[in-house]
Design a protein around this motif. Structure first.
Motif, PDB file in Angstrom:
ATOM      1  N   LYS B  38       1.126   6.087   6.438  1.00  0.00           N
ATOM      2  CA  LYS B  38       1.329   4.647   6.661  1.00  0.00           C
ATOM      3  C   LYS B  38       1.164   4.323   8.147  1.00  0.00           C
ATOM      4  CE  LYS B  38       3.788   0.613   6.067  1.00  0.00           C
ATOM      5  NZ  LYS B  38       3.014  -0.552   5.616  1.00  0.00           N
ATOM      6  N   SER B  55      -3.720   0.697   0.703  1.00  0.00           N
ATOM      7  CA  SER B  55      -2.992   0.749  -0.561  1.00  0.00           C
ATOM      8  C   SER B  55      -3.805   1.481  -1.634  1.00  0.00           C
ATOM      9  CB  SER B  55      -2.638  -0.660  -1.025  1.00  0.00           C
ATOM     10  OG  SER B  55      -3.815  -1.438  -1.052  1.00  0.00           O
ATOM     11  N   THR B 123       5.106   4.498  -2.868  1.00  0.00           N
ATOM     12  CA  THR B 123       3.856   3.756  -2.980  1.00  0.00           C
ATOM     13  C   THR B 123       4.160   2.262  -3.167  1.00  0.00           C
ATOM     14  OG1 THR B 123       3.068   5.688  -4.163  1.00  0.00           O
ATOM     15  CG2 THR B 123       1.622   3.801  -4.157  1.00  0.00           C
ATOM     16  N   PHE B 127       3.777   0.884   0.615  1.00  0.00           N
ATOM     17  CA  PHE B 127       2.383   0.421   0.637  1.00  0.00           C
ATOM     18  C   PHE B 127       2.170  -0.826  -0.207  1.00  0.00           C
ATOM     19  CE2 PHE B 127       2.395   4.885   1.626  1.00  0.00           C
ATOM     20  CZ  PHE B 127       1.585   4.947   2.739  1.00  0.00           C
ATOM     21  N   ASP B 128       3.261  -1.300  -0.822  1.00  0.00           N
ATOM     22  CA  ASP B 128       3.214  -2.545  -1.559  1.00  0.00           C
ATOM     23  C   ASP B 128       2.185  -2.528  -2.696  1.00  0.00           C
ATOM     24  OD1 ASP B 128       4.530  -4.902  -1.834  1.00  0.00           O
ATOM     25  OD2 ASP B 128       2.982  -6.060  -0.777  1.00  0.00           O
ATOM     26  N   VAL B 129       2.076  -1.400  -3.366  1.00  0.00           N
ATOM     27  CA  VAL B 129       1.184  -1.317  -4.522  1.00  0.00           C
ATOM     28  C   VAL B 129       1.990  -1.688  -5.758  1.00  0.00           C
ATOM     29  CG1 VAL B 129      -0.247   0.198  -5.954  1.00  0.00           C
ATOM     30  CG2 VAL B 129      -0.189   0.501  -3.486  1.00  0.00           C
TER      31      VAL B 129
END
Lengths: 294, 249
Positions: B38, B55, B123, B127-129
């Protein structure tokens, strides 16, 4: 330590272990070189020999965890390789190294390994086995806190737990203190009284003397397999007769047969004031045999 | 038979629970690695202009971590079992090859599942997935991947006599998995021969499924072929591992 009786060798009884012409090489090293062995049921049978003579290799082949290059092993009347699953139900094996999980306690180890048997031991049986090896008080401590002798005891408990018909033990008393060693031997003979067969390797000659029969292994072959006293009798015995004109010393090679002959030569004359008999120890006889072989 | 495999799985998990340091490390390491990723991506804003979305990579790296850890761990542990003699003792006590392999897979799948849950959470939040819409295919894929990794680790352990000998096999699997699976370089951009070779990399099929359901927002039904190929790899490796597991020297 006294010798035991020559054992319950019933003529015609089936062999607990029968090894025929066994060969195994690790590269250029011949670990087994045509070994032959017959262990009758219901005996305490010892396997002695120097380090690297093939003791552990032979034991592994008997337990079906070593594939020989040639020859056959039959255990309790079954083929050790082909019928290994049936053999294993009636076999207890104690490897030379403790071979238990160090991060688990003796009780957890016992439950895990015993869990593979068709009828795992009861809580009572586990208790009694751990008490026998004097680990009941430490049953919940992880093995890595144990001394070498304690690990050895845990390992023996693991082999004894399911009360197998045949016990194959690779140096079971190595690192075990003398008092407990006596207890182990008492237990081996108790098991034997109940019809179990115990096949064990040892480096201790006093232990070999307590076996019903002893096989001497050297260079991957069996040199001799007889009752320990019979092996000992093959050694030299020094007999000193103190006669009126001084002591006379004789070296006898087969003392049970030759001593009566010697005495008949002198008769029971008042001349013989003292007889001292010095028999070679089992260790010396075996060492001589091994030296002769080399 | 199931009972004995279960005994093995329970034993393995009990050992993990007891090894606090190992337990902590196996949870902290994936966290640190994803944090590092990240940080690197965030400091390289040029990547976005090139059309690289961090992402898109996060879930792939997560899958790779689960794969890699389960593979190395299971190989090393089985080799250790062989070296200290506990494997022989298991055999003499009556455990059979198949039961042992299935037991190990079940045992490690527990660990792998915990790690999967961890990396999926990372995740999601790092990573905002958005995983929730495709959570079932994602979990199924990750779990199958874990079985493949353990099967591969157990199979590889046949070629090592001690723990040290496992190490040469780590890059042998890890590097092709990273380069040929489509995680780092799209498979279509690889030369023809390497594309063929990529068919042998199980991670490729997991990546195919994850890409479709998470990045392209496609349906799981579109990627049933790679999904079942991954399962087939699992079955193949587990069978191979149990057939090659040697009972003795």
């Amino acid at each position: 330590m006294n010798t035991v009786d020559t054992g319950p060798a019933v003529p015609g009884a089936p062999a607990a272990i029968s090894v025929t012409g066994l060969f195994k090489s690790y590269g250029p090293i011949k670990a087994l070189d045509g070994a032959n062995l017959e262990v009758p049921e219901g005996m305490v049978y010892g396997l002695v020999g120097p380090n690297g003579s093939g003791k552990s290799t032979l034991i592994k082949a008997i337990c079906g965890i070593l594939k020989p290059d040639a020859g056959s092993v039959s255990v309790l009347g079954m083929d050790a390789a082909r019928e290994r699953f049936a053999v294993r139900r009636q076999l207890g094996y104690m490897p030379q190294t403790s071979s238990l999980y160090e991060d688990l306690s003796p009780e957890e180890n016992l439950r895990f390994f015993d869990g593979a048997h068709e009828q795992p031991g009861s809580r009572e049986r586990i208790r009694e086995t751990l008490k026998l090896v004097q680990l009941w008080d430490r049953r919940n401590d992880p093995l890595h806190t144990f001394s070498g002798g304690m690990r050895q005891r845990a390992s023996l408990a693991c082999a004894l737990l399911h009360d197998p018909r045949l016990l194959v033990l690779d140096e079971p008393t190595a690192g075990v203190d003398p008092t407990l060693r006596q207890d182990f031997w008492q237990h081996f003979h108790d098991l034997c009284q109940r019809g179990r067969t115990i096949f064990l390797s040892t480096n201790q000659m006093d232990e070999a003397m307590r076996c019903h029969r002893v096989a001497v292994i050297m260079g991957g072959g069996i040199l001799i397999a007889e009752a320990p006293q019979a092996i000992r009798d093959r050694g030299t015995t020094t007999v000193t007769l103190e006669l009126a004109d001084g002591p006379r010393t004789f070296e006898l090679s087969d003392y049970p047969v030759e001593l009566p002959r010697l005495l008949s030569r002198f008769g029971l004359q008042p001349d013989v004031r003292r007889i001292s008999v010095q028999q070679q120890s089992l260790e010396d006889v075996i060492l001589d045999m091994i030296a002769g072989e080399e | 038979m199931i009972h004995r495999s279960y005994m093995i799985a329970i034993r393995i998990n009990r050992q993990f629970l007891r090894d606090r340091r190992f337990l902590a490390l196996s949870l902290i390491v994936p966290f640190l690695l994803m944090l590092l990723m990240k940080y690197i991506f965030d400091s390289l804003p040029g990547l976005v202009r090139l059309g690289v979305h961090i992402s898109d990579y996060a879930i792939m790296v997560a899958a790779y971590l689960v794969f890699f850890i389960a593979y190395v761990l299971s190989a090393i542990v089985l080799v250790r079992d062989r070296a200290i003699g506990t494997l022989s003792r298991m055999f003499v006590c009556g455990y059979r090859r198949r039961e042992i392999v299935i037991g190990y897979i079940a045992g490690y799948s527990t660990i792998a599942s915990i790690q999967t849950a961890e990396v999926l959470l990372l995740t999601r939040y790092l990573f905002d997935v958005h995983l929730l819409s495709a959570i079932v295919p994602v979990l199924l894929t990750m779990l199958s991947l874990a079985v493949v990794s353990v099967g591969l680790g157990l199979f590889i352990s046949n070629f090592a006599r001690n723990e040290g000998q496992v190490f040469p096999f780590i890059p042998l699997v890890a590097v092709p998995a990273a380069l040929l699976s489509g995680i780092a370089i799209p498979v279509a951009d690889l030369p023809r021969t390497l594309q063929w070779l990529s068919y042998l990399v199980p991670l490729r099929y997991a990546a195919d499924v994850l890409r479709e359901v998470l990045i392209r927002n496609g349906s799981f039904l579109n990627v049933l072929t790679p999904f079942f190929t991954l399962i087939a790899f699992g079955v193949l490796l587990v069978s191979l591992a149990s057939l090659t597991l040697k009972e003795g020297e």
